[in-house]
Design an enzyme around this catalytic site. Structure first.
Site, PDB file in Angstrom:
ATOM      1  N   HIS A 130      -7.002  -7.606  14.403  1.00  0.00           N
ATOM      2  CA  HIS A 130      -5.695  -7.189  13.784  1.00  0.00           C
ATOM      3  C   HIS A 130      -5.637  -6.514  12.457  1.00  0.00           C
ATOM      4  O   HIS A 130      -4.827  -5.883  12.451  1.00  0.00           O
ATOM      5  CB  HIS A 130      -4.971  -8.483  13.965  1.00  0.00           C
ATOM      6  N   LYS A 192       7.972  -0.362  10.465  1.00  0.00           N
ATOM      7  CA  LYS A 192       8.398  -1.793  10.840  1.00  0.00           C
ATOM      8  C   LYS A 192       8.378  -2.618   9.817  1.00  0.00           C
ATOM      9  O   LYS A 192       7.602  -2.587   8.827  1.00  0.00           O
ATOM     10  CB  LYS A 192       7.192  -2.200  11.734  1.00  0.00           C
TER      11      LYS A 192
END
Length: 314
Positions: A130, A192
């Site tokens: 990730h 985001k």
């Protein structure tokens, strides 16, 4: 030359069998059970003395249970005099815990990496961490693979001459850029902000997506909140066909319900780094196998060949 021996925990035996079949091997049996006091018992039911041993176990739900299985398998194989131990972790769940962004919390990504080495791992093979910096948490040689070539090969069969790759956030923009180059497409990214574990806000999209077919790509889809948010923004800009792609299709919580309620998604493409049961498979979902990629990495490691050359395509 030492033999290759492949064992699997209970997390994803189908993937382990595919990897073994690609290499022309039989998956070696493992016995896993719980005692009446809930203590875990792991036994390797095949000789692995002086063998090149690979233990396949993604850290999927239940994460802690599967992590302990992997640690016990490593310890058992080390005690059985394996020549070299490689932990094959297609999905490393604790890669999300890569920094201290709140007081008095553990950097679990580093801690778990230390535990793997302590248990006996001489090498790690993993896919699409990730956060790329998590690679540095491992103090043993680590092959950090990605699924972008496999995903790109799938989309090359489509007519996407007017396509654009969209990353939901700037953190994934580097991977999205690499993916866009594989497909010879432009790239855009969302800005985001994460509010909570299941809520995000995307302020804007950097790049022109108007009138284009879009491939929204992320490293993983967990509860689906990010995908739903970015979909709202691309729709407002009048895009054409919409595709969603990711490496790790976790689909936790309300993810399947959220994706099912988006009728304009032409296809959801993911891989089998994690098991995806029938109840999580939608009619427009395609699951690509990474078994050949992982198996080829194992073969090259065993033979002392280059692994990075698998990705030198640009």
């Amino acid at each position: 030359m030492r033999d290759i021996t492949i064992f699997s925990g209970s997390a994803h035996q189908d993937l382990a069998r595919e990897i073994s079949e690609y290499l022309g091997l039989q998956l070696s049996p493992t016995h896993i059970q719980h005692f009446s006091n809930d203590c875990l018992y792991v036994q390797m039911n095949e000789n692995c003395r002086e063998s090149d041993v690979y233990l396949v176990q993604p850290l999927v739900t239940p994460v802690q249970e599967n992590l302990m299985e992997l640690l016990f398998m490593l310890d058992a194989a080390r005690g059985a005099s394996a020549a070299r131990l490689t932990a094959v972790i297609p999905y490393y769940a604790y890669a999300r815990s890569d920094k201290k962004d709140a007081p008095r919390i553990s950097i679990a990504g580093r801690l778990v990496a230390d535990l793997l080495q302590t248990a006996g791992a001489n090498r790690v093979i993993t896919v699409a961490l990730h956060a790329p910096q998590v690679h540095g948490f491992f103090s043993v040689p680590t092959d950090h693979l990605n699924a972008l070539n496999v995903l790109a090969q799938h989309f090359r069969s489509y007519n996407l001459t007017n396509g654009i790759v969209v990353s939901p956030d700037l953190g994934n923009a580097k991977s999205a850029t690499y993916f866009s180059r594989l497909l010879n497409m432009p790239v855009a990214a969302g800005s985001k902000k994460r509010i909570s574990d299941d809520k995000v806000v995307i302020d804007s999209i950097v790049g022109d997506v108007s009138g284009k077919d879009v491939i929204i790509i992320d490293d993983e889809i967990a509860n689906g909140g990010t995908i739903v948010e970015i979909l709202q923004h691309v729709r407002e800009r009048g895009v054409g066909r919409i595709f969603v792609a990711c490496t790790h299709g976790l689909f936790t919580g309300k993810a399947i319900e959220r994706l099912k309620s988006q009728p304009d998604i032409e296809e959801i493409v993911t891989t089998n780094t994690v098991p995806i049961p029938a109840e999580k498979r939608l009619p427009n979902m395609t699951v690509l196998s990474l078994a050949p990629l992982i198996a080829e990495t194992i073969r090259r490691n065993h033979n002392g060949e280059s692994v990075s050359s698998l990705f030198d395509t640009i």
